[in-house]
Design a protein around this motif. Sequence first.
Motif, PDB file in Angstrom:
ATOM      1  N   GLU A 545       0.835  -1.200   0.000  1.00  0.00           N
ATOM      2  CA  GLU A 545       0.000   0.000   0.000  1.00  0.00           C
ATOM      3  C   GLU A 545       0.872   1.252   0.000  1.00  0.00           C
ATOM      4  OE1 GLU A 545      -3.843   1.854   2.471  1.00  0.00           O
ATOM      5  OE2 GLU A 545      -2.868  -0.013   3.132  1.00  0.00           O
ATOM      6  N   ASN A 546       0.496   2.215  -0.845  1.00  0.00           N
ATOM      7  CA  ASN A 546       1.063   3.552  -0.780  1.00  0.00           C
ATOM      8  C   ASN A 546      -0.087   4.552  -0.770  1.00  0.00           C
ATOM      9  OD1 ASN A 546       0.164   3.824  -3.424  1.00  0.00           O
ATOM     10  ND2 ASN A 546       2.189   3.685  -4.333  1.00  0.00           N
ATOM     11  N   ARG A 547       0.196   5.821  -0.985  1.00  0.00           N
ATOM     12  CA  ARG A 547      -0.878   6.799  -0.850  1.00  0.00           C
ATOM     13  C   ARG A 547      -1.862   6.768  -2.008  1.00  0.00           C
ATOM     14  NH1 ARG A 547       0.882  12.735  -2.540  1.00  0.00           N
ATOM     15  NH2 ARG A 547       2.709  12.336  -3.846  1.00  0.00           N
ATOM     16  N   LYS A 564      -7.243   4.399  -4.228  1.00  0.00           N
ATOM     17  CA  LYS A 564      -7.682   4.921  -2.939  1.00  0.00           C
ATOM     18  C   LYS A 564      -8.444   6.236  -3.038  1.00  0.00           C
ATOM     19  CE  LYS A 564      -4.673   4.447   0.456  1.00  0.00           C
ATOM     20  NZ  LYS A 564      -3.381   4.404   1.195  1.00  0.00           N
ATOM     21  N   ARG A 565      -8.112   7.070  -4.023  1.00  0.00           N
ATOM     22  CA  ARG A 565      -8.786   8.365  -4.096  1.00  0.00           C
ATOM     23  C   ARG A 565     -10.264   8.213  -4.400  1.00  0.00           C
ATOM     24  NH1 ARG A 565     -10.274  12.084  -7.602  1.00  0.00           N
ATOM     25  NH2 ARG A 565      -9.666  10.797  -9.371  1.00  0.00           N
ATOM     26  N   THR A 566     -10.602   7.278  -5.301  1.00  0.00           N
ATOM     27  CA  THR A 566     -12.003   7.090  -5.693  1.00  0.00           C
ATOM     28  C   THR A 566     -12.644   5.900  -5.002  1.00  0.00           C
ATOM     29  OG1 THR A 566     -11.415   5.677  -7.564  1.00  0.00           O
ATOM     30  CG2 THR A 566     -11.500   8.055  -7.969  1.00  0.00           C
ATOM     31  N   GLY A 567     -11.839   4.993  -4.453  1.00  0.00           N
ATOM     32  CA  GLY A 567     -12.382   3.788  -3.856  1.00  0.00           C
ATOM     33  C   GLY A 567     -12.701   2.705  -4.866  1.00  0.00           C
ATOM     34  N   ARG A 568     -12.376   2.904  -6.134  1.00  0.00           N
ATOM     35  CA  ARG A 568     -12.677   1.933  -7.189  1.00  0.00           C
ATOM     36  C   ARG A 568     -11.810   0.692  -7.005  1.00  0.00           C
ATOM     37  NH1 ARG A 568     -13.641  -1.392 -10.613  1.00  0.00           N
ATOM     38  NH2 ARG A 568     -14.204  -1.006 -12.806  1.00  0.00           N
ATOM     39  N   ILE A 569     -12.442  -0.491  -7.064  1.00  0.00           N
ATOM     40  CA  ILE A 569     -11.763  -1.758  -6.840  1.00  0.00           C
ATOM     41  C   ILE A 569     -11.705  -2.559  -8.142  1.00  0.00           C
ATOM     42  CG2 ILE A 569     -11.823  -3.956  -5.595  1.00  0.00           C
ATOM     43  CD1 ILE A 569     -13.263  -2.487  -3.332  1.00  0.00           C
ATOM     44  N   HIS A 736     -11.571   2.724 -20.402  1.00  0.00           N
ATOM     45  CA  HIS A 736     -12.146   3.611 -19.391  1.00  0.00           C
ATOM     46  C   HIS A 736     -13.555   4.019 -19.800  1.00  0.00           C
ATOM     47  CE1 HIS A 736     -10.918   6.977 -22.082  1.00  0.00           C
ATOM     48  NE2 HIS A 736      -9.748   6.364 -22.144  1.00  0.00           N
ATOM     49  N   ASP A 737     -14.380   4.196 -18.780  1.00  0.00           N
ATOM     50  CA  ASP A 737     -15.740   4.678 -18.997  1.00  0.00           C
ATOM     51  C   ASP A 737     -15.905   5.988 -18.251  1.00  0.00           C
ATOM     52  OD1 ASP A 737     -16.071   3.905 -16.315  1.00  0.00           O
ATOM     53  OD2 ASP A 737     -17.016   2.012 -16.856  1.00  0.00           O
ATOM     54  N   GLU A 738     -17.122   6.345 -17.900  1.00  0.00           N
ATOM     55  CA  GLU A 738     -17.358   7.639 -17.266  1.00  0.00           C
ATOM     56  C   GLU A 738     -16.844   7.707 -15.842  1.00  0.00           C
ATOM     57  OE1 GLU A 738     -18.497  10.496 -18.639  1.00  0.00           O
ATOM     58  OE2 GLU A 738     -18.183   9.302 -20.454  1.00  0.00           O
ATOM     59  N   THR A 739     -16.633   6.564 -15.206  1.00  0.00           N
ATOM     60  CA  THR A 739     -16.281   6.595 -13.778  1.00  0.00           C
ATOM     61  C   THR A 739     -14.832   6.191 -13.500  1.00  0.00           C
ATOM     62  OG1 THR A 739     -17.053   4.318 -13.460  1.00  0.00           O
ATOM     63  CG2 THR A 739     -18.665   6.094 -13.140  1.00  0.00           C
ATOM     64  N   SER A 740     -14.257   5.330 -14.329  1.00  0.00           N
ATOM     65  CA  SER A 740     -12.919   4.832 -14.002  1.00  0.00           C
ATOM     66  C   SER A 740     -12.268   4.228 -15.240  1.00  0.00           C
ATOM     67  CB  SER A 740     -12.998   3.764 -12.902  1.00  0.00           C
ATOM     68  OG  SER A 740     -13.789   2.671 -13.342  1.00  0.00           O
ATOM     69  N   VAL A 796       0.400  -2.024 -14.233  1.00  0.00           N
ATOM     70  CA  VAL A 796      -1.056  -1.884 -14.200  1.00  0.00           C
ATOM     71  C   VAL A 796      -1.407  -0.575 -13.500  1.00  0.00           C
ATOM     72  CG1 VAL A 796      -3.216  -2.985 -13.525  1.00  0.00           C
ATOM     73  CG2 VAL A 796      -1.225  -4.400 -14.092  1.00  0.00           C
ATOM     74  N   ILE A 797      -2.106   0.323 -14.226  1.00  0.00           N
ATOM     75  CA  ILE A 797      -2.339   1.687 -13.756  1.00  0.00           C
ATOM     76  C   ILE A 797      -3.840   1.973 -13.692  1.00  0.00           C
ATOM     77  CG2 ILE A 797      -1.756   4.118 -14.100  1.00  0.00           C
ATOM     78  CD1 ILE A 797       0.369   3.039 -16.191  1.00  0.00           C
ATOM     79  N   PRO A 798      -4.442   1.993 -12.497  1.00  0.00           N
ATOM     80  CA  PRO A 798      -5.838   2.439 -12.377  1.00  0.00           C
ATOM     81  C   PRO A 798      -5.905   3.966 -12.484  1.00  0.00           C
ATOM     82  CG  PRO A 798      -5.132   1.103 -10.485  1.00  0.00           C
ATOM     83  CD  PRO A 798      -3.908   1.537 -11.218  1.00  0.00           C
ATOM     84  N   HIS A 799      -7.009   4.495 -13.010  1.00  0.00           N
ATOM     85  CA  HIS A 799      -7.111   5.950 -13.155  1.00  0.00           C
ATOM     86  C   HIS A 799      -8.564   6.368 -13.334  1.00  0.00           C
ATOM     87  CE1 HIS A 799      -7.518   5.380 -17.580  1.00  0.00           C
ATOM     88  NE2 HIS A 799      -6.606   4.435 -17.401  1.00  0.00           N
TER      89      HIS A 799
END
Length: 938
Positions: A545-547, A564-569, A736-740, A796-799
């Motif tokens: 885990e990081n920020r 973590k910023r959006t809570g998207r899993i 990507h879609d409208e949320t993530s 792997v980059i979530p955004h």
Amino acid sequence: MDSSKKTAHIISHSHWDREWYLPFETHRHLLVKLMDTLLDTIESDPSFRSFHLDGQTIILDDYLAIRPEQQERLARHIREGRLIIGPWYVLQDEFLTSSEANVRNLQYGHRDAAKYGEEVVCKIGYFPDSFGNMGQAPQLLLQAGIDTAVFGRGVTPTGFNNSVGDAGEYESPYSEMMWKSPDGSSVLGILFANWYCNGMEVPVDPEQAKAYWDSRLDKAEKFASTPHLLFMNGCDHQPLQTDLTEAIRTAERLYPDTRFVHSSFEEYVQAVKATMPERLSVIEGELRSQRTEGWYTLVNTASARVYLKQMNHKVQTLLEKAAEPLAVFAASLGHPYPSHWLEYGWKTLMQNHPHDSICGCSVDEVHREMVTRFEKSGQVAENVIAESLQTITGHIDTSAFAGDGAAGESAFPFTVFNTSGWERKGTVSVELTVGHSYFSEGAPDRLARELGALPLPTGLLVDENGRPVLHTLDDLGVQFGYDLPDDKFRQPYMGRRIRLTFHSGAVPALGYRTYAWVTGQAAHTAAAAEAVAGEKVTAGERTLENRYLKVEIEGDGSLTVTEKRTGRIYAGLGVYEDTGDIGNEYIYKQSADGSVWTTEGCAADIRLTEDTGYRAAIEIVHRIKLPASADERLEAEIAGMVPFTSRKACRSSATVPMELRLIVELEANGKGVRLLSSFDNKAKDHRLRMLFPTDSRSSVHYADSIFEVARRDNEPSAEWKNPSNCQHQHAFASVHDETSGLTVANRGLQEYELVRDGRSTIAVTLVRSVAELGDWGVFLTPEAQCLRPCTAELYVIPHDGGGEEPAFSAYAEAYKYQIPWQTIQIRPDMTEAGRELADRHLLPASLSFLQWSGAGMAFSSLKLNEQTGDWMARWYNMGKRGTELSFRMNAVIGAESAYRSGILEDAGAELAAENGAELTAGGCEIVTVGIRPASVSR
């Protein structure tokens, strides 16, 4: 002349696959025979007007290497326009070579042609057999002064054995169309609707000629929008038709209402332009044959012999993202720009870029030779990098590291270079010599013992401001080393070596940052840890885990990643999938049993392997058994030339063990999760992929392509019959879609599929093992089974979602991931060399040579124009909307002026500004800027 009269334009050529079903030297043996015959024919038959040398200047090099005495003879016919050359150096696979490699290919092709005369280069964008065409080709061609492209694939369905089918819905009713790039650039596109052999072996005998031309004229008229019909007199490695003049006379007698012309592309295209309809169909972007049955797009060449793609990625990246920009910086400090070495390095690399080479679809001998070329080109790049680093660091002011009167020998400064176009943070490793004794000082074994007996001094790693840096130290012991001075014989030594691994902090784009290992001071670990408190990773037995991110490792080794910023899993990431493959080097075909094996639900061994504060890692191991190969039916089907679509082979009941080892890394500042997979492939006739479910609701996805982030539909066309819908990528694929969104970056893994599984899963191919070349004969390729240790690197980059703009920052992360850090120890003898220049151009301990900004812009390259000494910088707009681009030179080098340019580096409109400039980049525009540095003596 009656413009409505039918004209048959016969263009003599031979499509020259440099290597394919025969190794290079065997193909060259045939090439020399062809060229000898061609020169004799041109001189003995004045009516044999011209020959098209396949659009690639490397043919000249390959011929003259064997027949140098023919140089002037060859040159004379080129100058007279009877041998038509260029515009490329090689006929490359566009999708499997980088953006800059495509540009260098055009640049070196033009330069080679210019050696024979100013106007001899053929201004035709020639793509006879590319396995699909890049969407930005029209923009690139127009920037090179080319307004017509000729291509063989990507629009109408072309059969596997170079035959043309009539079924399917075509994008254009004609072989002529307008081809438009994403930025709006448009060229005339001409399709080889009847392939590039529709005029080969023209009969001289009247009876045979009548049957021949009745059929060929009818097929050509079927697609032509004008009375000008194209007939390509040649095919793959086709020997010259020496009696063509007589065959044309026969045709003229048989068809008095048709003009038969021994023509050239220049003549043919001019005639087409003068008579074509006012409006032609417009095709846009990539030409990938999506409106076909899907079997023959040949996209699975992206996964044939993956190790070649990985080697190509490594060398390409070293040349264009490290050697070239570092050489530019060094040249601005007085070091000669190594244009000769860079040309040799690029050309050696590009000899691996023809489609049958880089695609991995040749016989084994071809690909063994490719490995040597990759190694040679990589060595050139590394040598250029090393010399440039020495020059640059010779100008860096390291006096701050002496501090408080400390002895100079207690500080060991080194520099970390970031040659990407973005500021960068990350984990860096550097090896330092912290004590050495030259052989002139005693016997080597005694020196080794004495150095080894010394205790390793305690020390502290500091940045340029004297702040402690959290790090890990590894004692590498005593090692042999040597210097190669410019003015004396080699100087061998025994040296005490250490390795420092640490968190870099922010290193400026296109620049560097200097650090030092300072001995004789306390190692203030607590202070160093506090310095990176905001950039820290914490680890548990199965968590990282990081920020930005939290990574959880499930029992089956899959990853659950929380942004973590959006809570998207994102759940189920990193699962392996394996299927049988009974296709060939060109095409994946799943085994008839349809069996699929995955690690989902399979218990894995999981352990924490690293936890340093700046980086943590977890190792995941699966020990599995896979079918050893296809069953015995496949061998018989290959030998009997059973079409791959009709094969019934299944997977063998015999198994082989495989251990899949995955390292999962998270860095303190990492916005993505690094994955390093390794395994010893012992199975044949299979495909192994890694899966990344995105659970996106979008109907489209994106992939890094040539100077663009290409938008592609998740669902193929209605005509698509192939169960698989694999695609090409370079740095990443993204959904990507409208949320993530989720972007999966890679290093040299160029095949992915957006799986239609209800989860919009990105599947990345790690290895594909097949037994044969495929195509028109039986060519067994046991080495294409890739029975070897394999590695695969991914990031792997979530955004965020919500359109293309939020994804740009993730794409920048993916681009940075491609580029290795460059490090060099600053030794005292370096700083003494060139002191006069260093005094005039003393560099600070941290510097960006070229600063820039521009929302949605991606930095592509920085090189020198060898003729003018100007810096040539290139960007491209990842978005569809225009944006502002600004850039500024550093104060030490400075800039006199700047101008707009293009891919051939010509000077365009001036950009007047002090030390930099601003300009507007249109949507999807490729922007090249020339910068005249103040420090270059003119």
